[in-house]
Design an enzyme around this catalytic site. Structure first.
Site, PDB file in Angstrom:
ATOM      1  N   GLU A   1       0.821  -1.204   0.000  1.00 32.27           N
ATOM      2  CA  GLU A   1       0.000   0.000   0.000  1.00 32.27           C
ATOM      3  C   GLU A   1       0.851   1.249   0.000  1.00 32.27           C
ATOM      4  O   GLU A   1       2.041   1.224   0.323  1.00 32.27           O
ATOM      5  CB  GLU A   1      -0.944  -0.009   1.193  1.00 32.27           C
TER       6      GLU A   1
ATOM      7  N   CYS B   1      -0.049   2.927   8.632  1.00 28.55           N
ATOM      8  CA  CYS B   1       0.808   1.837   8.156  1.00 28.55           C
ATOM      9  C   CYS B   1       0.197   0.442   8.144  1.00 28.55           C
ATOM     10  O   CYS B   1      -0.125  -0.108   9.188  1.00 28.55           O
ATOM     11  CB  CYS B   1       2.026   1.781   9.049  1.00 28.55           C
TER      12      CYS B   1
HETATM   13  N1  SAH Z   1      10.500   0.523   9.175  1.00 27.09           N
HETATM   14  C1  SAH Z   1      10.594   1.944   9.119  1.00 27.09           C
HETATM   15  C2  SAH Z   1       9.479   2.611   8.327  1.00 27.09           C
HETATM   16  C3  SAH Z   1       8.123   2.167   8.659  1.00 27.09           C
HETATM   17  S1  SAH Z   1       6.743   2.974   9.215  1.00 27.09           S
HETATM   18  C4  SAH Z   1      10.645   2.511  10.505  1.00 27.09           C
HETATM   19  O1  SAH Z   1      10.547   1.764  11.453  1.00 27.09           O
HETATM   20  O2  SAH Z   1      10.850   3.710  10.649  1.00 27.09           O
HETATM   21  C5  SAH Z   1       6.809   4.629   9.391  1.00 27.09           C
HETATM   22  C6  SAH Z   1       6.537   5.127  10.799  1.00 27.09           C
HETATM   23  O3  SAH Z   1       5.222   4.804  11.284  1.00 27.09           O
HETATM   24  C7  SAH Z   1       7.506   4.565  11.792  1.00 27.09           C
HETATM   25  O4  SAH Z   1       7.939   5.606  12.616  1.00 27.09           O
HETATM   26  C8  SAH Z   1       6.654   3.605  12.564  1.00 27.09           C
HETATM   27  O5  SAH Z   1       7.215   3.335  13.816  1.00 27.09           O
HETATM   28  C9  SAH Z   1       5.341   4.332  12.620  1.00 27.09           C
HETATM   29  N2  SAH Z   1       4.179   3.527  12.959  1.00 27.09           N
HETATM   30  C10 SAH Z   1       3.947   2.233  12.682  1.00 27.09           C
HETATM   31  N3  SAH Z   1       2.775   1.831  13.173  1.00 27.09           N
HETATM   32  C11 SAH Z   1       2.220   2.907  13.764  1.00 27.09           C
HETATM   33  C12 SAH Z   1       1.003   3.144  14.461  1.00 27.09           C
HETATM   34  N4  SAH Z   1       0.117   2.174  14.631  1.00 27.09           N
HETATM   35  N5  SAH Z   1       0.775   4.379  14.935  1.00 27.09           N
HETATM   36  C13 SAH Z   1       1.671   5.364  14.759  1.00 27.09           C
HETATM   37  N6  SAH Z   1       2.829   5.223  14.121  1.00 27.09           N
HETATM   38  C14 SAH Z   1       3.111   4.008  13.624  1.00 27.09           C
END
Ligand code: SAH
Length: 354
Positions: free
Chosen positions: A94, A340
Site C-alpha cells: 500500500e 501503516c
Molecule cells: N521501518 C521503518 C518505516 C516504517 S513505518 C521505521 O521503522 O521507521 C513509518 C513510521 O510509522 C515509523 O515511525 C513507525 O514506527 C510508525 N508507525 C507504525 N505503526 C504505527 C502506528 N500504529 N501508529 C503510529 N505510528 C506508527
C-alpha cells in the site's frame, strides 16, 4: 530482478538503458524514447515511438515495473489518497499520497511486510514476505504520478517518504539504488533532499548510509526515551541500543549537514508520561534534530491504545519547555485507514476471508 522470465526496465539507470539499446542493435536515440516511456510507466508493447519489431523484442524480455494501482481511496477529510498496488507476483502493498500546500508527498514501501516486529505496527504482523526491488519502488512513484496526471496534467509527486511497509535499511542495496534512480536527471529527477528515509534504527547501516553522499532526511523511529521502554515495544532494541543510535545519528548529521528527525508514537501508559518527555529531552539536548510526535493509530490486533488529548498535549508541552524542536504529525486520511499496513491487512484479510 527477474520476474516470470522478464526483467524490469524501471531498475535500469539511463546509461544502462543506452547499453541495452546498443545490445539490441538499435540507434542511440532510442534510449531517451525508452527512458521517457519508463518514466510514464508504459510497458514495452505500448511504446509506440519504437518500431514494432523492436517493441516486441523488448517486450519479450522486459516489463516496466509490474506495479499497478489496483484500488484507490480518497479521504473526504483532507484529500489524502491511499493506494493498493498489485505487484507482478500478485503480492499487494500500500501507499499513501498526502497533498500539502508545498507539494505532494508519496509514502513508498520497501518490502512486502516487515520482519522488525514492532508491536504497534500492522505491517509486521505476518513478517516479511519479500524485499521490493528498486524498480518496484520506482514503480510506485510512477504509478502515483500517472494517477495524478490523469486528475490534473500539472500534478506529480514532489516528495517521497520511505515510510510504507518494510524496513528500508533491511533492504539496503535496493533502497540506495532506488534513491539514485529516482534522482536521475533523465528519470523522475526528484531531489534526494525531498526524500525522507525512516528506520527503526539499524545502526551499522546508518553509518553506511552516511557515506553514500545521498543527503536524504534520516528519520529514526525512536518511540521511547530509554532502552527499557523501547524493548517493550520494539524487538530491534535488543540488537541496537539508543546510545548507539544517537551516536550513529550524530555521525550522520556531521557528514550530511542535515538534521535528523525522531519519530515518537505516543502509546497510552507506555511512553508518554511527563517524565518520559523530560528524559527524551535530555537524550536529544544539543542535537540538530526535530521530534515528530504522533498519537498512536491503534491497531485492532494489538491492545495498544492512543493516549488522550490531554496526555498528548502535555507531552508536547514538556518537550517545548525543554527547548526541543517538536511538531505533532498531522493525522491524515483517518477515514481511509491512513496508518501503516492497515489497508493492506484488511485487503489481504478480505481475500483470505479473515
Ligand atoms: N521501518 C521503518 C518505516 C516504517 S513505518 C521505521 O521503522 O521507521 C513509518 C513510521 O510509522 C515509523 O515511525 C513507525 O514506527 C510508525 N508507525 C507504525 N505503526 C504505527 C502506528 N500504529 N501508529 C503510529 N505510528 C506508527
Amino acid at each position: 530482478m527477474i520476474l516470470n522470465g522478464k526483467k524490469l526496465l524501471a531498475e535500469l539507470f539511463y546509461a544502462e538503458i543506452a547499453d541495452l539499446i546498443k545490445e539490441y542493435g538499435e540507434k542511440p536515440f532510442r534510449s531517451s524514447q525508452v527512458q521517457q516511456a519508463v518514466n510514464k510507466g508504459i510497458d514495452p508493447e505500448n511504446m509506440l515511438s519504437l518500431p514494432s519489431d523492436f517493441r516486441s523484442r523488448l517486450a519479450a524480455d522486459y516489463i516496466v515495473s509490474g506495479v499497478r494501482i489496483d484500488k484507490a481511496f480518497t479521504s473526504a477529510l483532507d484529500g489524502t489518497e491511499k493506494y493498493l498496488y498489485t505487484l507482478y507476483d500478485g503480492n499487494v502493498i500500500e501507499g499513501v499520497l498526502m497533498k500539502y500546500k508545498y507539494g505532494n508527498t508519496l509514502c513508498v514501501s520497501t518490502q512486502v511486510g516487515c520482519r522488525m516486529g514492532c508491536l504497534f505496527c500492522a505491517s509486521t504482523l505476518e513478517g516479511c514476505v519479500r524485499n521490493l526491488s528498486a524498480g518496484e519502488m520506482l514503480g510506485q512513484v510512477i504509478a502515483a504520478n500517472d494517477r495524478l496526471s490523469v486528475q490534473n496534467s500539472e500534478q506529480r509527486v514532489h516528495n517521497i517518504v520511505l515510510m510504507g511497509s518494510g524496513e528500508p535499511l533491511d533492504n539496503y542495496d535496493e533502497v540506495v539504488r532506488f534513491l539514485r534512480l529516482v534522482n536521475q536527471r533523465e528519470g523522475l529527477n526528484i531531489s534526494v533532499r525531498n526524500i525522507s528515509l525512516s528506520t527503526c534504527g539499524i545502526v551499522p547501516k546508518i553509518y553506511t548510509l552516511a557515506d553514500e553522499g545521498l543527503p536524504v532526511t534520516l528519520c529514526i523511529s525512536l518511540h521511547a526515551p530509554n532502552d527499557a521502554v523501547r524493548k517493550q515495544i520494539m524487538p530491534v532494541a535488543n540488537a541496537y541500543s539508543i546510545p548507539d543510535i544517537i551516536k550513529a545519528c550524530r555521525n550522520y548529521i556531521r557528514k550530511m549537514g542535515r538534521r535528523v528527525v525522531f519519530e515518537y508514537a505516543l502509546i497510552d501508559g507506555v511512553n508518554c508520561s511527563p517524565s518520559d518527555a523530560v528524559e527524551l529531552a535530555s537524550l536529544l539536548r544539543g542535537m540538530q534534530c526535530h521530534v515528530n510526535v504522533i498519537p498512536l493509530n491503534s491497531v485492532k490486533e494489538r491492545s495498544l491504545n492512543t493516549p488522550s488529548e490531554t496526555i498528548t498535549n502535555r507531552f508536547i508541552d514538556v518537550l517545548k519547555k525543554e527547548h526541543i524542536s517538536v511538531t505533532r504529525r498531522r493525522e491524515m486520511g483517518d477515514d481511509i485507514q491512513g496508518a501503516c499496513g492497515q489497508l493492506r491487512r484488511s485487503h489481504v484479510g478480505e481475500v483470505a476471508g479473515k
